[in-house]
Scaffold this active site. Structure first.
Site, PDB file in Angstrom:
ATOM      1  N   GLY A 290     -37.513  14.320 -18.898  1.00 41.06           N
ATOM      2  CA  GLY A 290     -38.437  13.266 -18.520  1.00 41.06           C
ATOM      3  C   GLY A 290     -38.217  12.745 -17.123  1.00 41.06           C
ATOM      4  O   GLY A 290     -38.961  11.864 -16.656  1.00 41.06           O
ATOM      5  N   ILE A 293     -37.167  15.740 -11.492  1.00 36.79           N
ATOM      6  CA  ILE A 293     -36.993  17.184 -11.366  1.00 36.79           C
ATOM      7  C   ILE A 293     -37.160  17.868 -12.715  1.00 36.79           C
ATOM      8  O   ILE A 293     -37.849  18.891 -12.835  1.00 36.79           O
ATOM      9  CB  ILE A 293     -35.610  17.503 -10.767  1.00 36.79           C
ATOM     10  CG1 ILE A 293     -35.545  17.007  -9.320  1.00 36.79           C
ATOM     11  CG2 ILE A 293     -35.349  19.007 -10.809  1.00 36.79           C
ATOM     12  CD1 ILE A 293     -36.546  17.655  -8.405  1.00 36.79           C
ATOM     13  N   ALA A 363     -30.775  19.310 -15.979  1.00 35.76           N
ATOM     14  CA  ALA A 363     -31.178  18.358 -14.950  1.00 35.76           C
ATOM     15  C   ALA A 363     -30.746  16.935 -15.266  1.00 35.76           C
ATOM     16  O   ALA A 363     -30.914  16.041 -14.431  1.00 35.76           O
ATOM     17  CB  ALA A 363     -32.698  18.403 -14.770  1.00 35.76           C
ATOM     18  N   LYS A 410     -25.176  15.654  -2.247  1.00 36.58           N
ATOM     19  CA  LYS A 410     -24.124  14.631  -2.223  1.00 36.58           C
ATOM     20  C   LYS A 410     -22.809  15.154  -2.783  1.00 36.58           C
ATOM     21  O   LYS A 410     -21.780  14.465  -2.708  1.00 36.58           O
ATOM     22  CB  LYS A 410     -24.600  13.398  -2.992  1.00 36.58           C
ATOM     23  CG  LYS A 410     -25.791  12.724  -2.320  1.00 36.58           C
ATOM     24  CD  LYS A 410     -26.396  11.636  -3.176  1.00 36.58           C
ATOM     25  CE  LYS A 410     -27.623  11.039  -2.487  1.00 36.58           C
ATOM     26  NZ  LYS A 410     -28.718  12.026  -2.303  1.00 36.58           N
ATOM     27  N   VAL A 449     -35.771  14.162  -3.103  1.00 38.12           N
ATOM     28  CA  VAL A 449     -37.129  14.611  -3.342  1.00 38.12           C
ATOM     29  C   VAL A 449     -38.081  13.430  -3.193  1.00 38.12           C
ATOM     30  O   VAL A 449     -37.766  12.308  -3.572  1.00 38.12           O
ATOM     31  CB  VAL A 449     -37.276  15.258  -4.735  1.00 38.12           C
ATOM     32  CG1 VAL A 449     -36.553  16.583  -4.789  1.00 38.12           C
ATOM     33  CG2 VAL A 449     -36.788  14.335  -5.825  1.00 38.12           C
ATOM     34  N   SER A 452     -39.722  10.740  -6.261  1.00 33.79           N
ATOM     35  CA  SER A 452     -38.940  10.663  -7.483  1.00 33.79           C
ATOM     36  C   SER A 452     -38.755   9.209  -7.899  1.00 33.79           C
ATOM     37  O   SER A 452     -39.039   8.277  -7.143  1.00 33.79           O
ATOM     38  CB  SER A 452     -37.573  11.320  -7.278  1.00 33.79           C
ATOM     39  OG  SER A 452     -36.837  10.629  -6.280  1.00 33.79           O
ATOM     40  N   THR A 473     -31.025   0.540   5.889  1.00 31.63           N
ATOM     41  CA  THR A 473     -29.598   0.226   5.937  1.00 31.63           C
ATOM     42  C   THR A 473     -29.016   0.343   7.340  1.00 31.63           C
ATOM     43  O   THR A 473     -28.168  -0.449   7.732  1.00 31.63           O
ATOM     44  CB  THR A 473     -28.815   1.159   5.000  1.00 31.63           C
ATOM     45  OG1 THR A 473     -29.115   2.511   5.341  1.00 31.63           O
ATOM     46  CG2 THR A 473     -29.189   0.902   3.559  1.00 31.63           C
TER      47      THR A 473
END
Length: 639
Positions: A290, A293, A363, A410, A449, A452, A473
């Site tokens: 859900g 991605i 995912a 990351k 992405v 998202s 930031t």
């Protein structure tokens, strides 16, 4: 309705027969200098009768009565030409084989087909012009004045469609090709280049412009956007020319330019044959089905005729939304929507035992960097590491062919708990593949992405709608971006290419400065930076200015696909799997500092970017929960 259709066909049929009489008799009249040729009455009469029969058969053969005069176009002209050629050939044969009974002047061999073509084609064109003038002539002039940017094929189709619209009135075109200046396209003049766009829009009092250049590069689109928005006007964009020509797109699908357009991401081409061979009639499990991605992966998987797709999702609403999408858009695809948590080993065993997936796309993950950094580090470990281990071990135990881990940029030189946990998850998959077995383990690593859940664009949009400020930031912070469909398609492409143990790295293009993203969104919303200011809040816990796709110790290998590379990571320490399993089996929740210390032991490149405050306020924690790692957010201007 039937009567009106039959009556219309009768009128068209009568017109074409009348065209024969006009062309045949008119040819004689022209040949004799517009005097009635009494000596050729015999030839005119019998020739007309014979040609009427031929005309009837020729028009039926050419399919002339399938077209609508109101939309007469080049295909209709082609049919007319075919009928004229047949009729002209019949006239020639008539003269040749009827001698000496019929004597026809040789000039009729040229005059007859010319006049017949003129009457038949001219009548259809005249009728279309009349109908369009009656239906659209006045209404199109009453629409909003708009300037079309570009004078190519897409513009030609667009201008013709807009001429039938009651909403728009194309007043001028602009194009940077100087050879087109002063020329007209569908009655609209090309007034100049884009440099004079503001002047042209003011001359015609146009507050809207439509970019009809499907192949325009991001730099050109950015420049045009700056020009149009600086004039206080709205810029719209049309779909690609291929969609226009295939008839899949209507003018009402024109939309305002979005910030995604300015990033210049090219469409992805994947090898549908190999991907289809991997997925066709296979049982597929998608965890986190859900999410952004995971949901797009499910939608892309539906294209390749799987036996069924198991949708595993912890969020009830997200699972319901995914299920409803399939019911509406892909009702023939069998889906099994399951509520569950990847951390629940027994439930995962039950799912694999019941549904026996051939391919697993994992995912499910916690991905909010600041939220996982404070008070939630152990939960990030349990979801991202334990959840991955459960799904990966079940894949091996129950004989899945492939296990594909959705990772993140990351995980490269991580400065936060989330990134470090994803790197540990990658390492677990590498170890499981090295141990052998029937399951092929693969990892796919990419950055942020667009669109998202909680991503930067909806956040900025919300701030702009509330009157600002837009908070960033740091002035120098950059991020990689790609669209959700692009990422999902490349995941499938990587899965079809992998042999096991690879870390695929997606081509994320050029990094984007977040402040430029903010400025573009402000301009596209019709505001200036004076009206919607940009403020800087400073980096949040776990964030870094620049994101990387490859660690310092890694190298990459090329693949057959231009947007995919393979990272060669450092080897995993011996005994790593057992150490991690023992660590995850601890019953007590570990502190954030203990989690970081353990992660540092297994991921030496993991570095703390900032001192993490332990007394963060609850309101601030709620703010962090609403954003993803790439979202620059804050409430105060930094000195």
């Amino acid at each position: 309705m039937f009567v009106s259709k039959a009556f219309r066909l009768l009128l068209v049929f009568a017109f074409d027969l009348l065209a024969v009489l006009v062309a045949w008799i008119g040819g004689f009249v022209i040949r004799f200098n517009f005097e009635w040729p009494r000596d050729y009455a015999h030839e005119m009469l019998y020739g007309s009768l014979a040609l009427l029969v031929v005309q009837f058969l020729a028009c039926q053969w050419a399919g002339l009565y399938r077209g609508m005069w109101r939309f007469a176009s080049l295909p209709d002209l082609k049919r007319v030409l075919m009928a004229v050629v047949v009729s002209a050939a019949a006239a020639l044969l008539l003269v040749v084989f009827s001698r000496p009974y019929l004597t026809v002047p040789r000039a009729l061999f040229a005059l007859y087909p010319m006049l017949l073509l003129l009457v038949m084609a001219g009548g259809r064109i005249a009728w279309r012009m009349l109908k369009e003038q009656v239906l659209y002539g006045k209404s199109s002039r009453d629409g909003k004045p708009v300037v079309v940017i570009g004078a190519g094929s897409a513009s030609a189709m667009l201008v013709r469609e807009l001429a039938r619209s009651t909403e728009w009135n194309v007043v001028a075109l602009v194009d940077d090709d100087r050879a087109k200046w002063g020329l007209e396209l569908s009655g609209r003049r090309v007034e100049g280049g884009t440099a004079s766009l503001v002047t042209i829009m003011r001359r015609y009092a146009a507050n809207c412009a439509i970019l009809a250049m499907p192949s325009a590069k991001a730099e050109a689109l950015q420049r045009i956007t700056r020009i149009v928005t600086a004039a206080g006007a709205n810029l719209f964009i049309v779909p690609g020319l291929g969609e226009f020509m295939s008839g899949r797109v209507a003018v009402n699908m024109m939309r305002p330019v979005k910030v995604e357009d300015l990033l210049g991401r090219k469409s992805v081409q994947i090898d549908d044959h190999n991907v289809g061979a991997m997925l066709s009639r296979k049982r597929i499990l998608v965890t986190g089905a859900g999410g952004s991605i995971g949901g797009e992966l499910c939608r892309q998987l539906a294209r390749f005729d799987p036996e069924y797709i198991v949708l595993l999702e912890a969020s009830e609403y997200a699972l319901y939304a995914a299920e409803q999408w399939f019911h509406v858009h892909r009702p023939r695809i069998r889906i099994i929507p399951l509520a569950g948590d990847v951390k629940d080993k027994q439930h995962m065993n039950d799912i694999f035992a019941r549904w026996s997936p051939d391919i697993v796309f994992h995912a499910a993950a916690y991905k909010h960097v600041p939220l996982m950094e404070i008070h939630n580090a152990w939960q990030a470990v349990r979801n991202n590491v334990l959840g991955t281990l459960n799904a990966a071990l079940c894949s091996r135990e129950f004989g899945a062919e492939r296990f594909v881990l959705i990772s993140t940029d990351k995980a490269v030189n991580p400065t936060n708990v989330m990134g470090a946990t994803k790197r540990v998850a990658e390492m677990l998959c590498e170890v499981l593949h090295q141990e052998g077995g029937a399951t092929c383990y693969q990892m796919v690593r990419f950055g942020n992405v667009l669109g998202s859940t909680g991503s930067v664009i909806p956040k900025f949009k919300s701030q702009i709608e509330s009157g600002g400020p837009v908070t960033v930031t740091h002035p120098e912070i950059t991020r990689y971006f790609m669209s959700i469909p692009e990422a999902a398609q490349l995941v499938l492409q990587a899965a079809s290419m992998g042999r096991g143990g690879e870390i695929f790295v997606l081509d994320m293009g050029e990094p984007v400065k977040i402040i430029d993203l903010a400025r573009n969104m402000i301009r596209l919303s019709g505001f200036s930076e004076e009206e919607i200011p940009i403020e800087f809040s400073g980096l949040r816990p776990g964030e870094k200015l620049y994101e990387e796709l490859l660690a310092d110790t890694e190298e990459t290998l090329e693949t057959p696909h231009e947007k995919l590379r393979i990272a060669q990571s450092r080897s995993v320490p011996e005994g790593f799997l057992h150490q991690v399993q023992a660590w995850l089996s601890m019953e007590n929740q570990l502190s954030d500092d203990d989690v970081r210390a353990a992660l540092k032991q297994w991921v030496p490149e993991y570095q703390f970017a900032l001192q993490v405050p332990h007394d963060i306020s609850e309101p601030r924690l709620a703010d962090l929960a609403a954003e993803e790692a790439a979202i620059p957010y804050g409430v105060r201007r930094m000195a």
